[in-house]
Structure formats: C-alpha cells, structure tokens
Design a protein around this motif. Structure first.
Motif, PDB file in Angstrom:
ATOM      1  N   ILE A 144       0.869  -1.173   0.000  1.00  0.00           N
ATOM      2  CA  ILE A 144       0.000   0.000   0.000  1.00  0.00           C
ATOM      3  C   ILE A 144       0.910   1.227   0.000  1.00  0.00           C
ATOM      4  O   ILE A 144       1.850   1.304   0.791  1.00  0.00           O
ATOM      5  CB  ILE A 144      -0.920   0.024   1.234  1.00  0.00           C
ATOM      6  CG1 ILE A 144      -1.846  -1.206   1.236  1.00  0.00           C
ATOM      7  CG2 ILE A 144      -1.754   1.306   1.271  1.00  0.00           C
ATOM      8  CD1 ILE A 144      -2.671  -1.351   2.499  1.00  0.00           C
ATOM      9  N   TYR A 145       0.642   2.169  -0.885  1.00  0.00           N
ATOM     10  CA  TYR A 145       1.540   3.325  -0.952  1.00  0.00           C
ATOM     11  C   TYR A 145       0.773   4.592  -1.303  1.00  0.00           C
ATOM     12  O   TYR A 145      -0.349   4.536  -1.811  1.00  0.00           O
ATOM     13  CB  TYR A 145       2.678   3.094  -1.946  1.00  0.00           C
ATOM     14  CG  TYR A 145       2.260   2.912  -3.391  1.00  0.00           C
ATOM     15  CD1 TYR A 145       2.233   3.995  -4.278  1.00  0.00           C
ATOM     16  CD2 TYR A 145       1.923   1.656  -3.883  1.00  0.00           C
ATOM     17  CE1 TYR A 145       1.863   3.827  -5.595  1.00  0.00           C
ATOM     18  CE2 TYR A 145       1.559   1.474  -5.212  1.00  0.00           C
ATOM     19  CZ  TYR A 145       1.528   2.558  -6.064  1.00  0.00           C
ATOM     20  OH  TYR A 145       1.164   2.403  -7.380  1.00  0.00           O
ATOM     21  N   GLU A 146       1.400   5.734  -0.995  1.00  0.00           N
ATOM     22  CA  GLU A 146       0.820   7.046  -1.270  1.00  0.00           C
ATOM     23  C   GLU A 146       1.663   7.783  -2.292  1.00  0.00           C
ATOM     24  O   GLU A 146       2.892   7.697  -2.289  1.00  0.00           O
ATOM     25  CB  GLU A 146       0.721   7.881   0.012  1.00  0.00           C
ATOM     26  CG  GLU A 146       0.149   9.282  -0.219  1.00  0.00           C
ATOM     27  CD  GLU A 146       0.101  10.129   1.040  1.00  0.00           C
ATOM     28  OE1 GLU A 146      -0.746   9.838   1.898  1.00  0.00           O
ATOM     29  OE2 GLU A 146       0.916  11.067   1.161  1.00  0.00           O
ATOM     30  N   VAL A 147       0.975   8.531  -3.163  1.00  0.00           N
ATOM     31  CA  VAL A 147       1.625   9.457  -4.085  1.00  0.00           C
ATOM     32  C   VAL A 147       0.951  10.810  -3.909  1.00  0.00           C
ATOM     33  O   VAL A 147      -0.279  10.881  -3.796  1.00  0.00           O
ATOM     34  CB  VAL A 147       1.471   9.002  -5.553  1.00  0.00           C
ATOM     35  CG1 VAL A 147       2.169   9.984  -6.487  1.00  0.00           C
ATOM     36  CG2 VAL A 147       2.007   7.597  -5.741  1.00  0.00           C
ATOM     37  N   ASP A 148       1.721  11.893  -3.846  1.00  0.00           N
ATOM     38  CA  ASP A 148       1.092  13.214  -3.784  1.00  0.00           C
ATOM     39  C   ASP A 148       1.953  14.245  -4.497  1.00  0.00           C
ATOM     40  O   ASP A 148       3.174  14.108  -4.583  1.00  0.00           O
ATOM     41  CB  ASP A 148       0.815  13.620  -2.332  1.00  0.00           C
ATOM     42  CG  ASP A 148       2.049  14.102  -1.614  1.00  0.00           C
ATOM     43  OD1 ASP A 148       2.208  15.319  -1.482  1.00  0.00           O
ATOM     44  OD2 ASP A 148       2.867  13.260  -1.177  1.00  0.00           O
ATOM     45  N   ASP A 149       1.286  15.255  -5.011  1.00  0.00           N
ATOM     46  CA  ASP A 149       1.979  16.349  -5.695  1.00  0.00           C
ATOM     47  C   ASP A 149       0.980  17.481  -5.913  1.00  0.00           C
ATOM     48  O   ASP A 149      -0.218  17.233  -6.080  1.00  0.00           O
ATOM     49  CB  ASP A 149       2.540  15.878  -7.041  1.00  0.00           C
ATOM     50  CG  ASP A 149       3.649  16.804  -7.549  1.00  0.00           C
ATOM     51  OD1 ASP A 149       3.320  17.893  -8.067  1.00  0.00           O
ATOM     52  OD2 ASP A 149       4.822  16.441  -7.403  1.00  0.00           O
ATOM     53  N   GLY A 150       1.486  18.713  -5.919  1.00  0.00           N
ATOM     54  CA  GLY A 150       0.621  19.848  -6.154  1.00  0.00           C
ATOM     55  C   GLY A 150       0.243  20.038  -7.601  1.00  0.00           C
ATOM     56  O   GLY A 150      -0.724  20.723  -7.920  1.00  0.00           O
ATOM     57  N   ASN A 151       0.991  19.392  -8.495  1.00  0.00           N
ATOM     58  CA  ASN A 151       0.762  19.545  -9.927  1.00  0.00           C
ATOM     59  C   ASN A 151       0.127  18.268 -10.478  1.00  0.00           C
ATOM     60  O   ASN A 151       0.632  17.164 -10.251  1.00  0.00           O
ATOM     61  CB  ASN A 151       2.093  19.819 -10.639  1.00  0.00           C
ATOM     62  CG  ASN A 151       1.931  19.961 -12.132  1.00  0.00           C
ATOM     63  OD1 ASN A 151       1.957  18.976 -12.854  1.00  0.00           O
ATOM     64  ND2 ASN A 151       1.767  21.201 -12.601  1.00  0.00           N
ATOM     65  N   LYS A 152      -0.954  18.418 -11.207  1.00  0.00           N
ATOM     66  CA  LYS A 152      -1.705  17.257 -11.706  1.00  0.00           C
ATOM     67  C   LYS A 152      -0.859  16.395 -12.637  1.00  0.00           C
ATOM     68  O   LYS A 152      -0.864  15.151 -12.532  1.00  0.00           O
ATOM     69  CB  LYS A 152      -2.966  17.735 -12.434  1.00  0.00           C
ATOM     70  CG  LYS A 152      -3.857  16.617 -12.930  1.00  0.00           C
ATOM     71  CD  LYS A 152      -5.107  17.169 -13.590  1.00  0.00           C
ATOM     72  CE  LYS A 152      -6.010  16.042 -14.092  1.00  0.00           C
ATOM     73  NZ  LYS A 152      -7.244  16.571 -14.730  1.00  0.00           N
ATOM     74  N   GLU A 153      -0.115  17.025 -13.558  1.00  0.00           N
ATOM     75  CA  GLU A 153       0.690  16.263 -14.504  1.00  0.00           C
ATOM     76  C   GLU A 153       1.820  15.534 -13.786  1.00  0.00           C
ATOM     77  O   GLU A 153       2.111  14.373 -14.078  1.00  0.00           O
ATOM     78  CB  GLU A 153       1.262  17.191 -15.582  1.00  0.00           C
ATOM     79  CG  GLU A 153       0.224  17.714 -16.574  1.00  0.00           C
ATOM     80  CD  GLU A 153      -0.690  18.772 -15.968  1.00  0.00           C
ATOM     81  OE1 GLU A 153      -0.296  19.397 -14.969  1.00  0.00           O
ATOM     82  OE2 GLU A 153      -1.804  18.961 -16.505  1.00  0.00           O
ATOM     83  N   SER A 154       2.457  16.211 -12.836  1.00  0.00           N
ATOM     84  CA  SER A 154       3.541  15.583 -12.081  1.00  0.00           C
ATOM     85  C   SER A 154       3.023  14.419 -11.247  1.00  0.00           C
ATOM     86  O   SER A 154       3.659  13.368 -11.140  1.00  0.00           O
ATOM     87  CB  SER A 154       4.211  16.619 -11.176  1.00  0.00           C
ATOM     88  OG  SER A 154       5.265  16.035 -10.441  1.00  0.00           O
ATOM     89  N   PHE A 155       1.833  14.598 -10.666  1.00  0.00           N
ATOM     90  CA  PHE A 155       1.213  13.520  -9.895  1.00  0.00           C
ATOM     91  C   PHE A 155       0.966  12.296 -10.782  1.00  0.00           C
ATOM     92  O   PHE A 155       1.250  11.164 -10.403  1.00  0.00           O
ATOM     93  CB  PHE A 155      -0.097  13.997  -9.285  1.00  0.00           C
ATOM     94  CG  PHE A 155      -0.931  12.918  -8.654  1.00  0.00           C
ATOM     95  CD1 PHE A 155      -0.629  12.443  -7.381  1.00  0.00           C
ATOM     96  CD2 PHE A 155      -2.005  12.365  -9.336  1.00  0.00           C
ATOM     97  CE1 PHE A 155      -1.391  11.433  -6.803  1.00  0.00           C
ATOM     98  CE2 PHE A 155      -2.779  11.368  -8.768  1.00  0.00           C
ATOM     99  CZ  PHE A 155      -2.465  10.902  -7.498  1.00  0.00           C
TER     100      PHE A 155
END
Length: 578
Positions: free
Chosen positions: A226-237
């Motif tokens: 189970i893992y998390e991904v986060d970013d303020g930019n939609k494309e980078s996410f």
C-alpha cells in the motif's frame, strides 16, 4: 545535526497547499523559524474507525487521528489485508497512527516495524505503542532508500511532510538534518527484519528509491503493498503514479487505486494497493477457500425463473463471489442471478466479473450511474416475477429466500417481504451507530451478535426512519407500478427508502419474517458514507415528493409524544413507553 534555515522570510504557499494543510488541520506556517511541533501530551481514545478503542497521543498533529477518520480508505485496506500473525512494515510512519493500527490488527502473534527518520516523531511512535502495551514492535530511526548509508532530510511544518533531499524540497520547508538510510533488502538479508506480509510506504516523493531498495524482498516474499503518491501539480502527480505503477507491476503485481483519502482537496493525493498477480488468480480459481464452503459456482438455469436476484457491483470484486455464493446456498432452482457491472474500474473487479461471464453468469455492463440506475437496469432484464436486490458486499440467507417466495405466492396483497439484519465486517468490530429510540423503529439490537431485530411494518415509522434494508424480496409488478427506483434524486442516498414509501402508497402490504435475512457488511467510512448535509438533501427531496405521508407521520409522532408525556406523569416520571 540539524541545519537551521537560511532565512526567516515568510513562506509563500500556493492556495492548493494551504487547502491541503488546512485539511490536515495545520495552520499555515508564519515563518520558517517557528517551531515545527507544539507538543500536547493529552492522551485520547480513538472514537471510530479501525482503531476504535485504542489510545493515542496525537499532540497537535492532526485531530483526525483522535477521531479515527484519518485516511479512512487506507485504514480499510489495512483491515482487509492484515491478519493476526502477519508482519507489517510501516515505512514513513509519521507519529505512528498506522503503526498502532497495524500492531492491533496483527496481534501478539504478529510483528510490526515502523520506519521514521524524524527523532521527535520516533519518540511519539514509541509513546503511542506503549500506551497500548504493544511490545511486538520495533521502531527504527531511519529513512528507507535504495542503499544503506547517510542522507539529508529536509524538514517540514507538517509532521509527516519531511523529504529526503534527493526527492525534492517540501513546500513548507523549515530546516534540514542528516539521517541514516536503511535498505530493506540489506536488513532482511541480514535477518534483522522478519519478512513482510504487508508493506505501507508513505515517504514524500522517495517511493521509487524505497521500492528499488526492497525489490528482492518483494519478489521473494510477495507482500501486499500500500503506498501514497502526492503532488501539487496534476501532470507531475500522474507521472509519479505511472512510474510507480510500472515499477511495481514489473515485480509481478496488479496495482489498484483506493478511494480518495482527501476528497475535495486540490492538492493531488492518491493511495494505491498492489497485490501479487498470482493472488488475484487464486481468488478466482480457489473459490471454496474464498467463501468458506464447498459449493462450486454453477449458474442456475434461466428457464422457469420465479425470482431474480439483482447484484449491482462497483469495484467490489473482492466481495462479489461471497455475495453470489450466499445466494447459491439456496437449494431451490427457481432463481436467476443478474450482475450489473456499474462502471467498475479496478483490475481485480474486472477480472472477477470477466471470469463469471465466461462461466455463464448473466452480466450486464453499464457506465457508472449509481445504485438506483444499476438496480433498475438489472430488474428490467429480469425474468422473475419476484425481485431480490443484493449489494455486492453483503450476503443473503438462502433459506429465508424460500420463505419469502412462499409468502408472496400465498398472499397476493403482499408486495414486499423483509427480514432482520445481522451486521458484520472483516475485522471483528461493528462501529457504534445511533438508532432513534421510540416509535417502534427497531425493537432492539443484540450488540453481542450485532443483530438488528425489526418490528412489523408500520408506514409512519418508515416515514420517520427507513428501518428496512435495501435487500428485500418484492414483486416486479409493484416496482413497475412505481416507475422503479427514482434516478432523479439530487444525491443517490435513500433511493430504497423512497421506493418502499412509494410501494406502500400504492396500497401494497409489507410482510415481516422475524429471522435474519441479510448479513450486512458495515464499515465506518466517511469517504463513502454520505455527509449529514447530503443526507438532509435527499431527505428533503423525499419529503417533498411524499409530502402527504410526512405530514401525517409528523402528526402521528406528535400524538405519540403527548401520550408519552401523560404516561410519564402518571408513572412519576418512569417512562417505559417504546
């Protein structure tokens, strides 16, 4: 060594980041030099969620820890995949919320390792474990990466926001420190760690290096991930998410998204679960183990159908086979099963449904349109004159199906047959929920077995509260007379309630079988259950549509209240009226 920031200039944060920080109940930092933590030693008891009843000291990190509402989809995933005796790695443990939950779920026969590089957080984790007397744990003051050695950690205002310098700079950067790096493959090879059953990774951008450093362990022991991904930019996410999916898939895994942990927040945050491909194949082939029985899945013949069982499914593949098996426990051969795939997207559900279709099950596929439309779609295709709607994560009692059909055959005035409910979930605790007292809406709840005993049908009680489940046996002709489930509701909540009121207004009778008809899976999940505001919106719609009923029921309720007052006064305040 902690390296202090070079300037006291105020942070300038994007609107999206401010919203994300506020979601985590943090004030926007005023300057880089302010303290990162305001320690509050208060110990609370988690009120709900998987950790309900556990003790926790959240300090000022996040009030959702105390409520038990922090990242609920991730909590549910842990509860689904962690069992007593398992070994859990909590990589990026923050202050230990999931470390504590994991220790609770695996029990004393299991083991938990927490990895956290920030010393203050490590102290908090150990304290929270001690509060619950969890000794089957080890907390390592390390960041996890591709190699063993040293690294530089950039600190953040948010207690869980520190990042390795190799992964980037936190948007709320406050300082830096040197940390020890741990490679999971090295530790497992040295037998410093027990091999994992489940690995949770939340390392703020350093996920690729963390997974590369445990590739041998993953490929050998095949833990759930189970893992998390986060970013303020939609494309980078999207790029991060795809890169991680490709890496984990290359190790022989299927990756599936979890429900949103932060709905409505513009900062892009996603949680994912990855299971070994052979496990998903085993789920399909070893059905006897899945349903804890020996009955094989054999589609009933669609000739001479009396009853049609409609099972809408949206991303519930892990439960769907259990629902079908519960129906097939009915030994009679007068029913058909219709599965409506309501636009499912996760790979496991699609694989399960495809397998069922290949084996001859009747499957209808539609775009995601919600329960009401999915049920209507299934009923429109039904051959049976009687209908049973079953949610894909629930289980029916086969012997009660036969009794319900017998009632409908003998009593033409009856339009709906319903029974009692038994609540369950997969981690042994049904969370407390309120039942309105009085007016006979429910006779009692057996809290030891989580059984909800219902009274016989009373129209005004049903107006006050829908105490019937959506799972009942009813005549298709009654459904047709009402125009089916109302798909024009402003929010798909209470569509079954609206149908029952509609059927009652048409003059149909309701028959109660005083036995458990349905095993209802009950999980507390604020990301799935509707908010009070949305519930009220649906209720107002139903009230307006059935205004005559509501006015009569409200008058009835007032008369009951007056009787209760008189009764209480005549009995010196001892009110036993129900």
């Amino acid at each position: 060594m902690i390296i202090k920031p070079l300037t006291n200039r105020a942070l300038i944060l994007s609107a999206e980041l401010v919203q994300w920080l506020n979601k985590r109940s943090l004030a926007t930092p005023k300057s880089k030099s302010q303290k990162r933590h305001h320690v509050n030693p208060q110990v609370i008891t988690i009120s709900q969620g998987v950790g309900a009843g556990l003790k926790f000291a959240p300090d000022n990190s996040n009030p959702d820890f105390a409520k038990g509402t922090y990242e609920v989809p991730l909590q549910k995933a842990l509860a689904d995949y962690l069992k007593p005796g398992d070994v859990f790695y909590d990589i990026g443990a923050n202050i230990g919320f999931f470390t504590v939950l994991g220790a609770h779920l695996v029990g004393k026969s299991g083991y938990v390792y927490g990895f956290e590089p920030v010393p203050e957080n490590v102290q908090r984790i150990r304290h929270n474990l001690q509060l619950n007397n969890f000794s089957h744990t080890t907390v390592l003051e390390n960041a996890v990466s591709v190699h063993t050695g040293g690294g530089r950690l950039l600190l953040a205002q948010h207690s869980g926001g520190a990042m390795l310098a190799s992964a980037g700079t936190p948007p709320d950067f406050t300082g830096a420190m040197n940390v020890n790096l741990a490679c999971i493959d090295d530790l497992v090879a040295q037998k410093a760690l027990k091999p994992p059953t489940l690995v949770k990774v939340d390392v703020e951008g350093a996920e690729i290096d963390a997974f590369k450093g445990m590739r041998q362990t993953i490929e050998k022991y095949k833990p759930t991930i189970i893992y998390e991904v986060d970013d303020g930019n939609k494309e980078s996410f999207a790029q991060k998410s795809k890169a991680l999916e490709n890496l984990i898939s290359s190790m022989g895994y299927q990756v599936m998204p979890l429900a949103a942990g932060y709905p409505g927040v513009n900062w892009h945050i996603g949680h994912f679960v990855a299971i070994p491909c052979e496990q998903s194949s085993q789920l399909l082939s070893n059905k006897e183990e899945l349903v804890n029985g020996s009955r094989s899945f054999t589609p009933p013949n669609r000739d001479n159908i009396i009853l049609s069982v409609i099972i809408p499914c949206f991303n519930d593949g892990k439960f769907l086979l259990e629902a079908i098996a519960s129906v097939e426990a009915c030994k009679e051969n007068f029913y058909e099963i219709i599965i409506v795939n309501d636009g499912s997207t996760d790979p496991l559900t699609l694989e399960v449904i495809n397998s069922l279709k290949q084996k001859g099950y009747f499957v209808i596929v539609q775009q995601n349109q919600g329960q009401a439309k999915a049920r209507n779609t299934g009923i429109q295709a039904a051959k049976g004159q009687y209908i049973l709607t079953l949610d894909s994560d629930d289980k029916i009692r086969g012997e009660v199906i036969i009794k319900a059909v017998e009632v409908l055959e003998k009593k033409p005035e009856v339009g709906v047959v319903f029974g009692d409910l038994k609540f369950f979930n997969d981690y042994g605790k049904v969370f407390t929920f309120g039942i309105p007292q009085g007016y006979g809406c429910a006779e009692y709840i057996n809290e030891q077995e989580w059984i909800w005993r219902l009274p016989d049908f009373h129209l005004y009680r049903m107006v006050i509260m829908c105490y019937l489940s959506a799972c009942a046996v009813f005549r298709k002709s009654a459904w047709q007379e009402c125009g089916g489930y109302d798909t024009k509701m402003p929010i798909m909540y209470g569509e079954d309630w609206e149908l029952w009121l509609n059927i009652a207004k048409k003059g149909w009778k309701f028959h109660h079988i005083p036995e458990v008809l349905l095993d209802c899976r009950f999980d507390y999940d604020p990301t799935v259950k509707y908010t009070r505001e949305k519930q009220q919106l649906a209720r107002e719609y139903i009230r307006e549509k059935h205004r005559d009923l509501f006015l009569k029921a409200e008058e009835w309720m007032k008369s009951i209240n007056e009787e209760k007052k008189v009764f209480a006064q005549s009995n010196k305040g001892e009110n036993s009226y129900t």
